[in-house]
Write a protein that holds these residues in place. Structure first.
Motif, mmCIF file in Angstrom:
data_model
loop_
_atom_site.group_PDB
_atom_site.id
_atom_site.type_symbol
_atom_site.label_atom_id
_atom_site.label_comp_id
_atom_site.label_asym_id
_atom_site.label_seq_id
_atom_site.Cartn_x
_atom_site.Cartn_y
_atom_site.Cartn_z
ATOM 1 N N GLY A 1 -58.265 -110.322 54.007
ATOM 2 C CA GLY A 1 -58.363 -109.801 52.646
ATOM 3 C C GLY A 1 -59.013 -110.800 51.705
ATOM 4 O O GLY A 1 -59.852 -110.425 50.868
ATOM 5 N N LEU A 2 -58.637 -112.060 51.829
ATOM 6 C CA LEU A 2 -59.246 -113.106 50.992
ATOM 7 C C LEU A 2 -60.747 -113.162 51.242
ATOM 8 O O LEU A 2 -61.538 -113.191 50.290
ATOM 9 C CB LEU A 2 -58.603 -114.462 51.287
ATOM 10 C CG LEU A 2 -59.325 -115.693 50.731
ATOM 11 C CD1 LEU A 2 -59.420 -115.641 49.207
ATOM 12 C CD2 LEU A 2 -58.624 -116.971 51.197
ATOM 13 N N GLN A 3 -61.162 -113.166 52.490
ATOM 14 C CA GLN A 3 -62.591 -113.242 52.803
ATOM 15 C C GLN A 3 -63.348 -112.040 52.262
ATOM 16 O O GLN A 3 -64.446 -112.181 51.715
ATOM 17 C CB GLN A 3 -62.789 -113.384 54.307
ATOM 18 C CG GLN A 3 -62.331 -114.728 54.820
ATOM 19 C CD GLN A 3 -62.300 -114.821 56.329
ATOM 20 O OE1 GLN A 3 -62.665 -113.882 57.035
ATOM 21 N NE2 GLN A 3 -61.866 -115.961 56.839
ATOM 22 N N GLU A 4 -62.766 -110.852 52.370
ATOM 23 C CA GLU A 4 -63.423 -109.644 51.860
ATOM 24 C C GLU A 4 -63.553 -109.674 50.342
ATOM 25 O O GLU A 4 -64.618 -109.386 49.787
ATOM 26 C CB GLU A 4 -62.645 -108.396 52.296
ATOM 27 C CG GLU A 4 -62.755 -108.126 53.784
ATOM 28 C CD GLU A 4 -61.806 -107.034 54.268
ATOM 29 O OE1 GLU A 4 -60.936 -106.562 53.488
ATOM 30 O OE2 GLU A 4 -61.919 -106.660 55.455
ATOM 31 N N ARG A 5 -62.465 -110.027 49.648
ATOM 32 C CA ARG A 5 -62.513 -110.061 48.187
ATOM 33 C C ARG A 5 -63.417 -111.181 47.678
ATOM 34 O O ARG A 5 -64.127 -111.009 46.685
ATOM 35 C CB ARG A 5 -61.100 -110.160 47.612
ATOM 36 C CG ARG A 5 -60.320 -108.850 47.789
ATOM 37 C CD ARG A 5 -58.950 -108.917 47.167
ATOM 38 N NE ARG A 5 -58.054 -109.828 47.883
ATOM 39 C CZ ARG A 5 -57.344 -109.512 48.959
ATOM 40 N NH1 ARG A 5 -57.417 -108.297 49.472
ATOM 41 N NH2 ARG A 5 -56.550 -110.401 49.528
ATOM 42 N N ALA A 6 -63.441 -112.323 48.369
ATOM 43 C CA ALA A 6 -64.326 -113.420 47.973
ATOM 44 C C ALA A 6 -65.789 -113.016 48.177
ATOM 45 O O ALA A 6 -66.634 -113.315 47.336
ATOM 46 C CB ALA A 6 -63.991 -114.679 48.756
ATOM 47 N N ALA A 7 -66.081 -112.314 49.271
ATOM 48 C CA ALA A 7 -67.452 -111.832 49.509
ATOM 49 C C ALA A 7 -67.859 -110.824 48.439
ATOM 50 O O ALA A 7 -69.018 -110.823 47.981
ATOM 51 C CB ALA A 7 -67.572 -111.216 50.904
ATOM 52 N N GLU A 8 -66.936 -109.983 47.997
ATOM 53 C CA GLU A 8 -67.225 -109.033 46.918
ATOM 54 C C GLU A 8 -67.504 -109.777 45.609
ATOM 55 O O GLU A 8 -68.403 -109.408 44.852
ATOM 56 C CB GLU A 8 -66.059 -108.056 46.731
ATOM 57 C CG GLU A 8 -65.928 -107.065 47.865
ATOM 58 C CD GLU A 8 -64.629 -106.257 47.796
ATOM 59 O OE1 GLU A 8 -63.872 -106.376 46.810
ATOM 60 O OE2 GLU A 8 -64.372 -105.518 48.764
ATOM 61 N N PHE A 9 -66.744 -110.842 45.349
ATOM 62 C CA PHE A 9 -66.970 -111.649 44.144
ATOM 63 C C PHE A 9 -68.356 -112.307 44.211
ATOM 64 O O PHE A 9 -69.108 -112.282 43.236
ATOM 65 C CB PHE A 9 -65.863 -112.696 43.998
ATOM 66 C CG PHE A 9 -65.995 -113.540 42.769
ATOM 67 C CD1 PHE A 9 -65.820 -113.001 41.501
ATOM 68 C CD2 PHE A 9 -66.283 -114.888 42.876
ATOM 69 C CE1 PHE A 9 -65.942 -113.785 40.364
ATOM 70 C CE2 PHE A 9 -66.400 -115.691 41.751
ATOM 71 C CZ PHE A 9 -66.227 -115.133 40.488
ATOM 72 N N VAL A 10 -68.706 -112.858 45.378
ATOM 73 C CA VAL A 10 -70.027 -113.452 45.561
ATOM 74 C C VAL A 10 -71.105 -112.403 45.295
ATOM 75 O O VAL A 10 -72.092 -112.670 44.611
ATOM 76 C CB VAL A 10 -70.184 -114.043 46.981
ATOM 77 C CG1 VAL A 10 -71.643 -114.317 47.323
ATOM 78 C CG2 VAL A 10 -69.367 -115.309 47.110
ATOM 79 N N ALA A 11 -70.929 -111.205 45.824
ATOM 80 C CA ALA A 11 -71.913 -110.132 45.632
ATOM 81 C C ALA A 11 -72.044 -109.774 44.155
ATOM 82 O O ALA A 11 -73.159 -109.522 43.673
ATOM 83 C CB ALA A 11 -71.521 -108.898 46.453
ATOM 84 N N THR A 12 -70.960 -109.774 43.425
ATOM 85 C CA THR A 12 -71.002 -109.488 41.998
ATOM 86 C C THR A 12 -71.777 -110.571 41.258
ATOM 87 O O THR A 12 -72.602 -110.281 40.384
ATOM 88 C CB THR A 12 -69.584 -109.348 41.427
ATOM 89 O OG1 THR A 12 -68.909 -108.311 42.117
ATOM 90 C CG2 THR A 12 -69.602 -109.036 39.949
ATOM 91 N N VAL A 13 -71.521 -111.823 41.608
ATOM 92 C CA VAL A 13 -72.198 -112.948 40.955
ATOM 93 C C VAL A 13 -73.681 -112.981 41.302
ATOM 94 O O VAL A 13 -74.532 -113.202 40.435
ATOM 95 C CB VAL A 13 -71.520 -114.287 41.309
ATOM 96 C CG1 VAL A 13 -72.327 -115.473 40.806
ATOM 97 C CG2 VAL A 13 -70.110 -114.333 40.744
ATOM 98 N N THR A 14 -74.011 -112.743 42.554
ATOM 99 C CA THR A 14 -75.401 -112.869 43.004
ATOM 100 C C THR A 14 -76.210 -111.586 42.857
ATOM 101 O O THR A 14 -77.432 -111.616 42.950
ATOM 102 C CB THR A 14 -75.474 -113.310 44.469
ATOM 103 O OG1 THR A 14 -74.873 -112.316 45.298
ATOM 104 C CG2 THR A 14 -74.814 -114.658 44.678
ATOM 105 N N GLY A 15 -75.525 -110.466 42.686
ATOM 106 C CA GLY A 15 -76.228 -109.188 42.580
ATOM 107 C C GLY A 15 -76.627 -108.625 43.945
ATOM 108 O O GLY A 15 -77.434 -107.715 44.028
#
Length: 169
Positions: free
Chosen positions: A148-162
């Motif tokens: 779950g941490l890895q998935e949510r962190a990847a989603e945060f990265v995607a939000t930041v990077t577009g």
């Protein structure tokens, strides 16, 4: 002497300039990381600029680093980290903002979320039992919390990077 892994970690920073990445202080434990073997979210606060933090997130395309800035002040009640979903006692969670990558970030556009104040989410999800200061999500295993941490962190990265989220496989 700069290690190849240190150079790769600095190049993985997605939302800061190369100059900012080169001036960033990497703790000894981070300098020892092998970016190719990164299987957990790594986070740290800059010892020379404690309001600054970094998340290094494993993705299918390799690790991506996000530079964060902590908001002034502390939480005044127990709060939950949006990434690892661990509930902390007072002051254990902080509001962090990340400049968006590219031109949006240069124009001042940011993304904010509540994250463990010590940025040690990977350690917190490994906590087997609740303590007075840390309470992991009840009814979940360590492996489920890590995923779950890895998935949510990847989603945060995607939000930041577009970019579209690409969690580590």
């Amino acid at each position: 002497m700069t290690r190849p892994s240190e150079t790769r970690i600095r190049r993985a920073m997605a939302n800061c300039s190369r100059g900012e990445a080169s001036r960033m202080v990497l703790p000894a434990a981070v300098r020892e990381l092998d970016p190719d073997q990164l299987d957990d979210v790594a986070g740290w606060r800059d010892p020379k600029a404690p309001e600054r933090g970094v998340l290094l997130v494993p993705t299918a395309d390799g690790p991506v680093g996000i530079v964060l800035r902590a908001a002034a002040g502390r939480t005044r009640a127990a709060a939950m980290c949006a990434l690892c979903r661990t509930t902390h006692s007072v002051g254990g969670v902080a509001l962090f903002a990340a400049a968006r990558a590219g031109s949006k970030g240069r124009q001042g556009d940011t993304v904010g979320t509540y994250i463990c104040a010590d940025l040690a989410c990977a350690e917190h999800v490994r906590q087997e039992h609740a303590t007075a200061a840390l309470r992991p999500t009840p009814g979940t295993t360590v492996d489920e919390r890590r995923t779950g941490l890895q998935e949510r962190a990847a989603e945060f990265v995607a939000t930041v990077t577009g970019a579209a989220p690409a969690p580590a496989g």
